[in-house]
Design a protein around this motif. Sequence first.
Motif, short mmCIF file in Angstrom:
data_model
loop_
_atom_site.label_atom_id
_atom_site.label_comp_id
_atom_site.label_asym_id
_atom_site.label_seq_id
_atom_site.Cartn_x
_atom_site.Cartn_y
_atom_site.Cartn_z
N TRP A 253 -13.70 27.02 16.63
CA TRP A 253 -14.47 27.07 16.30
C TRP A 253 -16.22 26.31 16.79
O TRP A 253 -16.41 25.96 16.19
CB TRP A 253 -15.19 26.63 14.45
N ASP A 254 -15.40 26.10 18.27
CA ASP A 254 -16.08 25.57 19.04
C ASP A 254 -17.25 27.24 19.36
O ASP A 254 -17.21 27.28 20.99
CB ASP A 254 -14.90 24.85 20.48
N ILE A 255 -18.25 26.88 18.81
CA ILE A 255 -18.76 27.86 19.26
C ILE A 255 -20.47 27.61 19.41
O ILE A 255 -21.17 26.89 18.84
CB ILE A 255 -18.50 28.97 18.21
N ARG A 256 -21.35 28.43 19.98
CA ARG A 256 -22.36 28.97 20.59
C ARG A 256 -22.78 29.74 19.60
O ARG A 256 -21.73 31.24 19.83
CB ARG A 256 -23.29 28.20 21.20
N LEU A 257 -24.22 29.86 19.86
CA LEU A 257 -24.93 31.86 19.04
C LEU A 257 -24.14 32.89 19.59
O LEU A 257 -23.83 33.54 19.73
CB LEU A 257 -26.02 32.29 19.75
N VAL A 258 -24.49 32.87 21.52
CA VAL A 258 -23.53 34.00 22.27
C VAL A 258 -21.55 33.86 22.27
O VAL A 258 -21.38 35.45 22.36
CB VAL A 258 -23.64 33.42 23.69
N ASP A 259 -21.14 32.98 21.46
CA ASP A 259 -19.61 32.76 21.07
C ASP A 259 -19.54 33.68 19.48
O ASP A 259 -19.23 34.17 19.80
CB ASP A 259 -19.02 31.95 20.85
N THR A 260 -20.15 33.49 18.68
CA THR A 260 -20.31 33.67 17.37
C THR A 260 -20.44 35.16 17.18
O THR A 260 -20.21 36.37 16.89
CB THR A 260 -20.35 33.41 16.12
N VAL A 261 -21.85 35.88 17.99
CA VAL A 261 -22.18 37.25 18.42
C VAL A 261 -21.20 37.86 19.27
O VAL A 261 -20.72 38.88 18.20
CB VAL A 261 -23.56 37.12 19.02
N ALA A 262 -20.09 37.62 19.89
CA ALA A 262 -19.74 37.77 20.47
C ALA A 262 -18.03 38.42 19.39
O ALA A 262 -17.29 39.37 19.44
CB ALA A 262 -19.23 37.35 21.89
N ASP A 263 -17.90 37.51 18.68
CA ASP A 263 -17.39 37.13 17.72
C ASP A 263 -17.22 38.16 16.76
O ASP A 263 -16.82 37.59 15.37
CB ASP A 263 -16.52 36.20 17.81
#
Length: 280
Positions: free
Chosen positions: A167-177
């Motif tokens: 869960w090492d995410i920022r906004l761009v990580d979660t959007v892409a995912d």
Amino acid sequence: MTAAAESGAAGWTSHHSDEATRDEQMRRLAGELLEATETLEPVAPLRDRVLDMTLDDAYAIQTHQLDRHLADGRVLAGRKVGLTSPAMQRQLGVDSPDFGFFFEDMVHHDGARLPAGAFIAPKVEPEFGFVLQKTLRGPGVTLEQARAAIGAVYPAIEIIDSRVANWDIRLVDTVADNASCGAIAVGTTPLDVAVDRLAGVSCSLLIDGEVRETGTGDAVMGDPVAPLAWLANVLGEQGVALEAGQLVLPGSFTKALPVVSGESATADFGDLGSLTIDFT
């Protein structure tokens, strides 16, 4: 060709090549996330692997996955809006919502038994589920138009999951995912509440029957219908409509809580109704 023209042509070719190379990179990362969904082997954060990664890059990665799924014959059931509550925004350190998609084979119902092992690191969020009776086509959709488009409001739980490791995410990580969407559970009986009263509705998130979090509808962008209008307008700018019959989840009342095998999760709307799912 003059020297200036040659220079301009070379510049255009280089720029075009850079764009093509970046699009290839987005497609490759989309492929990694698709593979992670199948293998349950998460990937490293994407933000560390794309130079100056933008939100547009992230949505391009998400769209490549959507296109692949649709080409494989999966049927779009609806959309989810995430990061709409202060609690969730604090959890990720962002100040704007995001959105993702889900398919019919990702939608479950009250009493569903879901294998926890089908996810990487699942968490649950209590939400409303809006079934649209009218198509919403932005931009320019108003709050009133969004309210009028809602045919029924159901209790819902989103199971979020991250194909990004730990869960090492920022906004761009979660959007892409795909906005960290894992699955959806939605009740079979609508909540008996007027659409213009949703901001005052309270909901508790229970794990194994114990109240762990409680929130009210106004935690969702001040009015749970606001994310629906926002989504219709954002998608409308891309030429995409929210179609009548689709299910839209506007965002969580509370922060997300992790679940493991053997636990149950309940979205309890008090006298209005509830929804419970079990993880096996």
